[in-house]
Design a protein around this motif. Structure first.
Motif, short mmCIF file in Angstrom:
data_model
loop_
_atom_site.label_atom_id
_atom_site.label_comp_id
_atom_site.label_asym_id
_atom_site.label_seq_id
_atom_site.Cartn_x
_atom_site.Cartn_y
_atom_site.Cartn_z
N ALA A 11 75.68 104.88 44.68
CA ALA A 11 74.27 104.63 45.00
C ALA A 11 73.54 103.92 43.86
O ALA A 11 72.74 103.01 44.10
N GLU A 12 73.82 104.30 42.64
CA GLU A 12 73.17 103.66 41.50
C GLU A 12 73.62 102.20 41.36
O GLU A 12 72.80 101.31 41.08
N ILE A 13 74.90 101.97 41.56
CA ILE A 13 75.42 100.60 41.47
C ILE A 13 74.75 99.73 42.54
O ILE A 13 74.31 98.61 42.26
N ALA A 14 74.64 100.24 43.77
CA ALA A 14 73.99 99.48 44.84
C ALA A 14 72.54 99.18 44.49
O ALA A 14 72.06 98.07 44.71
N GLY A 15 71.85 100.16 43.92
CA GLY A 15 70.46 99.94 43.53
C GLY A 15 70.31 98.90 42.45
O GLY A 15 69.43 98.04 42.51
N LEU A 16 71.18 98.97 41.45
CA LEU A 16 71.10 98.00 40.35
C LEU A 16 71.52 96.60 40.78
O LEU A 16 71.02 95.61 40.24
N LEU A 17 72.41 96.51 41.76
CA LEU A 17 72.80 95.20 42.29
C LEU A 17 71.79 94.67 43.30
O LEU A 17 71.83 93.50 43.66
N ALA A 18 70.90 95.54 43.77
CA ALA A 18 69.92 95.19 44.80
C ALA A 18 70.62 94.70 46.06
O ALA A 18 70.24 93.69 46.65
N ARG A 19 71.65 95.41 46.45
CA ARG A 19 72.42 95.10 47.65
C ARG A 19 72.50 96.34 48.52
O ARG A 19 72.44 97.47 48.02
N PRO A 20 72.66 96.17 49.83
CA PRO A 20 72.84 97.34 50.70
C PRO A 20 74.06 98.16 50.26
O PRO A 20 75.05 97.61 49.78
N VAL A 21 73.97 99.46 50.45
CA VAL A 21 75.03 100.36 50.01
C VAL A 21 76.36 99.99 50.67
O VAL A 21 77.40 99.97 50.01
N HIS A 22 76.34 99.70 51.96
CA HIS A 22 77.58 99.41 52.66
C HIS A 22 78.26 98.16 52.09
O HIS A 22 79.48 98.13 51.91
N ILE A 23 77.49 97.14 51.80
CA ILE A 23 78.04 95.91 51.20
C ILE A 23 78.59 96.23 49.82
O ILE A 23 79.68 95.77 49.44
N THR A 24 77.87 97.04 49.06
CA THR A 24 78.33 97.42 47.72
C THR A 24 79.65 98.19 47.80
O THR A 24 80.54 97.99 46.97
N LYS A 25 79.79 99.05 48.79
CA LYS A 25 81.04 99.80 48.95
C LYS A 25 82.23 98.86 49.18
O LYS A 25 83.32 99.10 48.66
N ILE A 26 82.03 97.81 49.93
CA ILE A 26 83.11 96.85 50.18
C ILE A 26 83.46 96.12 48.88
O ILE A 26 84.64 95.95 48.56
N ILE A 27 82.45 95.71 48.13
CA ILE A 27 82.68 95.04 46.85
C ILE A 27 83.42 95.97 45.88
O ILE A 27 84.38 95.58 45.21
#
Length: 126
Positions: free
Chosen positions: A70-86
């Motif tokens: 969740a923190e990584i997604a917030g810092l990347l300013a990307r949706p959580v689901h997209i961040t999970k794929i990355i």
């Protein structure tokens, strides 16, 4: 003279990103990452020059400290689901590591300290 009118469907939308381009068209992460899953960088030598900018930034963030999804997604300013794929791609490539099995449930001491802190903080309220 007026500039030619562009139909609404043909106008560029620079503020809208095509998120499927970040994931290569994939819609599901390979690993079942939860919001609280902690990730750490395993490869401290790679500079991430051949990665997508989001992957490179996620790797940099995880090198600084262990971080939850969740923190990584917030810092990347990307949706959580997209961040999970990355993040799944980075795990596959060996740049990031999931916690060991059972490690996520071994936080009883931390929960106990939080409970004591809450009791202490709210003791005045009763």
């Amino acid at each position: 003279m007026e500039p030619p009118r562009i139909p609404p469907w043909a106008q560029a939308e620079p503020e809208r990103e095509r998120l499927y381009a970040l994931t290569g068209g994939r819609t599901e992460p390979k690993y079942p990452l939860r919001l609280e899953t902690l990730l750490t960088a395993t490869d401290t030598r790679s500079d991430g020059w051949n990665m997508a900018p989001e992957a490179s930034e996620a790797l940099r963030l995880c090198r600084e400290e262990v971080r939850p999804v969740a923190e990584i997604a917030g810092l990347l300013a990307r949706p959580v689901h997209i961040t999970k794929i990355i993040l799944s791609d980075l795990i596959d490539s060996g740049h990031l590591a999931l916690p060991a099995a059972g490690a996520a449930g071994d936080h009883d001491h931390l929960l106990e300290r939080c409970l004591v802190g809450l009791h202490t903080y709210f003791a005045d309220a009763s």
